[in-house]
Design a protein around this motif. Sequence first.
Motif, PDB file in Angstrom:
ATOM      1  N   UNK A  33      47.868  72.987  44.257  1.00 20.18           N
ATOM      2  CA  UNK A  33      48.055  71.837  43.383  1.00 20.18           C
ATOM      3  C   UNK A  33      49.156  72.140  42.378  1.00 20.18           C
ATOM      4  N   UNK A  34      50.078  71.190  42.226  1.00 16.15           N
ATOM      5  CA  UNK A  34      51.162  71.327  41.258  1.00 16.15           C
ATOM      6  C   UNK A  34      51.240  70.047  40.442  1.00 16.15           C
ATOM      7  N   UNK A  35      50.624  70.035  39.236  1.00 14.63           N
ATOM      8  CA  UNK A  35      50.674  68.817  38.420  1.00 14.63           C
ATOM      9  C   UNK A  35      52.039  68.650  37.770  1.00 14.63           C
ATOM     10  N   UNK A  36      52.347  67.411  37.414  1.00 13.53           N
ATOM     11  CA  UNK A  36      53.599  67.156  36.708  1.00 13.53           C
ATOM     12  C   UNK A  36      53.561  67.874  35.373  1.00 13.53           C
ATOM     13  N   UNK A  79      48.150  60.278  42.095  1.00 10.41           N
ATOM     14  CA  UNK A  79      48.119  59.943  40.683  1.00 10.41           C
ATOM     15  C   UNK A  79      46.655  59.920  40.269  1.00 10.41           C
ATOM     16  N   UNK A  80      46.278  60.853  39.410  1.00 13.42           N
ATOM     17  CA  UNK A  80      44.902  60.942  38.926  1.00 13.42           C
ATOM     18  C   UNK A  80      44.951  60.800  37.411  1.00 13.42           C
ATOM     19  N   UNK A  86      51.286  67.057  43.027  1.00 12.34           N
ATOM     20  CA  UNK A  86      51.786  67.353  44.359  1.00 12.34           C
ATOM     21  C   UNK A  86      50.762  68.306  44.969  1.00 12.34           C
ATOM     22  N   UNK A  87      50.294  68.002  46.164  1.00 12.74           N
ATOM     23  CA  UNK A  87      49.275  68.815  46.822  1.00 12.74           C
ATOM     24  C   UNK A  87      49.799  69.279  48.179  1.00 12.74           C
TER      25      UNK A  87
END
Length: 93
Positions: A33-36, A79-80, A86-87
């Motif tokens: 998992x790579x969050x913004x 979008x959570x 990005x997964x």
Amino acid sequence: MNAPAPGPVFDVIAVLNGVVDLRSYPRRNLVLSSPQTGGFVFGSAGYQRAIFEPVVHLVNGIELLESQSWELVSVVERNIENVYYMLAFMRRA
């Protein structure tokens, strides 16, 4: 190095920094998992960093795991609660 968390979702920064060592991970599949990046974005450089930094981190994590006998299956964006993630779905080769 620490033992891996139960998973199956792992933060790519923790993997890249060696906080999590997935070589002993017992399952066949996992998700990176790579969050913004957070914060305000000013100017074109900040805007580009906010867009591309999560992608760069994810690609670096994918390449690291591919060197450890994992293969990329799929990449999606979600979008959570107004945070984009990005997964990368990986499978042990």
